[in-house]
Write a protein that holds these residues in place. Structure first.
Motif, PDB file in Angstrom:
ATOM      1  N   GLN A  90       0.829  -1.197   0.000  1.00  0.00           N
ATOM      2  CA  GLN A  90       0.000   0.000   0.000  1.00  0.00           C
ATOM      3  C   GLN A  90       0.868   1.253   0.000  1.00  0.00           C
ATOM      4  O   GLN A  90       0.619   2.202  -0.770  1.00  0.00           O
ATOM      5  N   GLY A  91       1.901   1.289   0.830  1.00  0.00           N
ATOM      6  CA  GLY A  91       2.782   2.449   0.894  1.00  0.00           C
ATOM      7  C   GLY A  91       3.503   2.692  -0.417  1.00  0.00           C
ATOM      8  O   GLY A  91       3.670   3.847  -0.852  1.00  0.00           O
ATOM      9  N   ALA A  92       3.932   1.615  -1.078  1.00  0.00           N
ATOM     10  CA  ALA A  92       4.610   1.750  -2.366  1.00  0.00           C
ATOM     11  C   ALA A  92       3.666   2.331  -3.415  1.00  0.00           C
ATOM     12  O   ALA A  92       4.068   3.159  -4.238  1.00  0.00           O
ATOM     13  N   THR A  93       2.410   1.901  -3.398  1.00  0.00           N
ATOM     14  CA  THR A  93       1.423   2.409  -4.360  1.00  0.00           C
ATOM     15  C   THR A  93       1.131   3.881  -4.094  1.00  0.00           C
ATOM     16  O   THR A  93       1.012   4.684  -5.043  1.00  0.00           O
ATOM     17  N   PHE A  94       1.008   4.250  -2.831  1.00  0.00           N
ATOM     18  CA  PHE A  94       0.828   5.669  -2.483  1.00  0.00           C
ATOM     19  C   PHE A  94       1.980   6.506  -3.038  1.00  0.00           C
ATOM     20  O   PHE A  94       1.777   7.580  -3.620  1.00  0.00           O
ATOM     21  N   ALA A  95       3.218   6.022  -2.846  1.00  0.00           N
ATOM     22  CA  ALA A  95       4.394   6.782  -3.286  1.00  0.00           C
ATOM     23  C   ALA A  95       4.434   6.901  -4.807  1.00  0.00           C
ATOM     24  O   ALA A  95       4.816   7.944  -5.345  1.00  0.00           O
ATOM     25  N   ASP A  96       4.045   5.838  -5.504  1.00  0.00           N
ATOM     26  CA  ASP A  96       3.945   5.902  -6.965  1.00  0.00           C
ATOM     27  C   ASP A  96       3.052   7.061  -7.396  1.00  0.00           C
ATOM     28  O   ASP A  96       3.419   7.883  -8.244  1.00  0.00           O
ATOM     29  N   GLY A  97       1.860   7.107  -6.811  1.00  0.00           N
ATOM     30  CA  GLY A  97       0.880   8.116  -7.207  1.00  0.00           C
ATOM     31  C   GLY A  97       1.264   9.523  -6.800  1.00  0.00           C
ATOM     32  O   GLY A  97       1.168  10.463  -7.602  1.00  0.00           O
ATOM     33  N   VAL A  98       1.699   9.687  -5.556  1.00  0.00           N
ATOM     34  CA  VAL A  98       2.081  11.019  -5.071  1.00  0.00           C
ATOM     35  C   VAL A  98       3.290  11.537  -5.838  1.00  0.00           C
ATOM     36  O   VAL A  98       3.349  12.715  -6.234  1.00  0.00           O
ATOM     37  N   GLY A  99       4.274  10.657  -6.092  1.00  0.00           N
ATOM     38  CA  GLY A  99       5.445  11.059  -6.858  1.00  0.00           C
ATOM     39  C   GLY A  99       5.083  11.493  -8.267  1.00  0.00           C
ATOM     40  O   GLY A  99       5.620  12.466  -8.793  1.00  0.00           O
ATOM     41  N   THR A 100       4.138  10.787  -8.891  1.00  0.00           N
ATOM     42  CA  THR A 100       3.689  11.138 -10.237  1.00  0.00           C
ATOM     43  C   THR A 100       2.964  12.481 -10.241  1.00  0.00           C
ATOM     44  O   THR A 100       3.200  13.336 -11.109  1.00  0.00           O
TER      45      THR A 100
END
Length: 475
Positions: free
Chosen positions: A300-310
């Motif tokens: 979940q944290g990795a997916t959050f970081a993907d989206g926020v970083g994008t």
């Protein structure tokens, strides 16, 4: 085998362990070198599709440098989100983020021949798509059932097939050279072939970091070859260096901000693909580096970081970010699971992103040399998709799903005029090929009953009913 002088076997498996700085810094830069060219290539491809001038005297040259700069800067920032975390954002794992190839087939139709003016809608889509990607983190575990290897393997294969044409065009001299005597010349192809052969040589006959950095080494050798044969005058290199600033900060909304239905829908739909790719990378990192399964919190944290970083990248003129699979293989090779090692790499990327002169040098790489590199990289994308498809049971049901999805997706990609009367926003999505193929595969996979008929488990033509297992390549 891992170098145990870096730490004990237990320490090497611990994401929170920090090796001595004199060892951690080169290990972190090693991660950057493994993904550096792949990270900046999408910016060059999108700029070329938009019709930017590539020469150092072109009025579009500063814009191209800026796009390369943002690719490096926000890859570093997104990587920091993964390694040091901000609240629930980030997996606290050694995940290297970079510009995603998956979105290129969506971006090319959005900007094709439209120049800088098309970037406002493009980056509006990046921001919205990134926010949507972050939201996927709340339910990523519950949607994985709809994305089995049949779907994900098809999508990854389609991404590669959509891009191989770009590699051939670059190797021949680039789209602007079409119709000229230089296009497809032996000289152009010789530069691309030098890169390909050197890359293959290091990939299969070298070991360690030399093998991991095979594409980068191939491009460096091709670069030198281009200088020696006169394809790249040294004056062009010095001109690019002198015309680029020594330091520059990112500019919010540099290209404006627009909402386009095609861009928003395209980036949101492709976010699913990117999210599933990240789940696979996180699982591979944890399994290969720590010998355990990834937790729901980490995914979940990795997916959050993907989206926020994008989303952050889109605000400043950067492209979508995702986890880089080649670095998963690097962790398995070195045995060093430390997230702080990758943090040093992220800092190095950020420094590169703040120095436009680095982008100026990258831009001097002849398009034919870059073509040799992307032929290998995009071919590996296709190979990764085929590897994922080897996990599919090829009964009649799955053959029908794959056949229909591939035929429609690839067909629309090859013959875009077949949907010329659709609204512009829908036509852009359809001619990407990937989204119609993915949609058809998902819908048919959910709608068709598992036993299509009593003969569904019989061997199909060519013995393709076998169920093979294969791991996704490291890069």
């Amino acid at each position: 085998m891992a170098d145990t002088s870096i730490g004990t076997p237990e320490q090497l498996k611990d994401p929170n362990y920090t090796p001595p700085v004199w060892q951690a810094i080169p290990l972190g830069i090693q991660h950057v070198m493994a993904m550096f060219i792949a990270n900046v290539t999408p910016a060059i491809i999108v700029a070329g599709a938009a019709g930017f001038g590539f020469g150092s005297n072109s009025p579009d040259f500063p814009e191209l440098l800026y796009l390369i700069q943002m690719s490096m800067l926000f890859a570093g920032i997104a990587t920091l989100l993964q390694t040091i975390t901000v609240g629930p954002v980030g997996a606290a794992l050694p995940i290297v983020q970079g510009t995603s190839f998956a979105f290129i087939p969506i971006m090319i139709p959005l900007v094709a021949g439209k120049g800088v003016d098309a970037l406002a809608a493009l980056f509006g889509g990046v921001v919205v798509g990134g926010l949507f990607h972050a939201c996927i983190g709340f339910f990523i575990g519950r949607i994985r059932f709809a994305l089995p290897p049949l779907v994900t393997g098809l999508v990854v294969t389609m991404i590669g097939l959509a891009l191989v044409q770009v590699g051939i065009q670059y190797a021949a001299g680039g789209v602007p050279a079409k119709g000229t005597e230089e296009y497809g010349s032996l000289l152009n192809w010789s530069a691309a072939l030098v890169v390909i052969f050197v890359t293959l040589g290091f990939k299969f006959f070298a070991k360690g970091m030399l093998a991991v950095s095979a594409v980068l080494i191939g491009l460096l050798v091709g670069y030198v070859y281009a200088i020696l044969v006169g394809m790249l005058p040294t004056s062009a290199i010095s001109g690019s260096w002198s015309n680029a600033a020594a330091f520059a900060l990112p500019q919010p909304f540099k290209y404006g901000f627009e909402f386009s239905a095609a861009a928003v829908l395209g980036f949101c739909l492709m976010a699913f693909v990117s999210a599933v790719e990240t789940v696979g990378d996180v699982s591979g990192i944890v399994k290969g580096g720590a010998g355990r399964e990834a937790t729901d919190k980490e995914i979940q944290g990795a997916t959050f970081a993907d989206g926020v970083g994008t989303a952050l990248a889109g605000l400043f003129g950067g492209f979508p970010n995702t986890s880089f699979s080649q670095n998963v293989g690097l962790i398995a090779m070195t045995g060093v699971m430390s997230r702080h090692v990758v943090t040093f790499g992220a800092i190095f990327l950020i420094i590169c992103g703040l120095v436009p002169k680095i982008g100026g040098v990258i831009r001097t790489v002849p398009i034919e040399v870059l073509g040799g590199g992307v032929i290998v990289m995009f071919g590996m994308v296709v190979a990764s998709g085929i590897s994922m498809l080897s996990d599919v049971t090829w009964d009649r049901r799955n053959m029908v799903i794959f056949a229909v999805a591939l035929s429609v997706g690839l067909g629309l990609q090859l013959e875009p005029e077949a949907v010329q009367y659709l609204p512009d926003w829908l036509r852009v999505l359809m001619v990407s090929g990937i989204l119609p193929a993915a949609t058809i595969a998902i819908v048919l996979n959910l709608a068709l009953p598992v036993p299509l008929s009593d003969e569904s488990t019989e061997e199909v033509s060519g013995g393709l009913s076998g169920h093979g297992k294969s791991a996704m390549p490291g890069e």
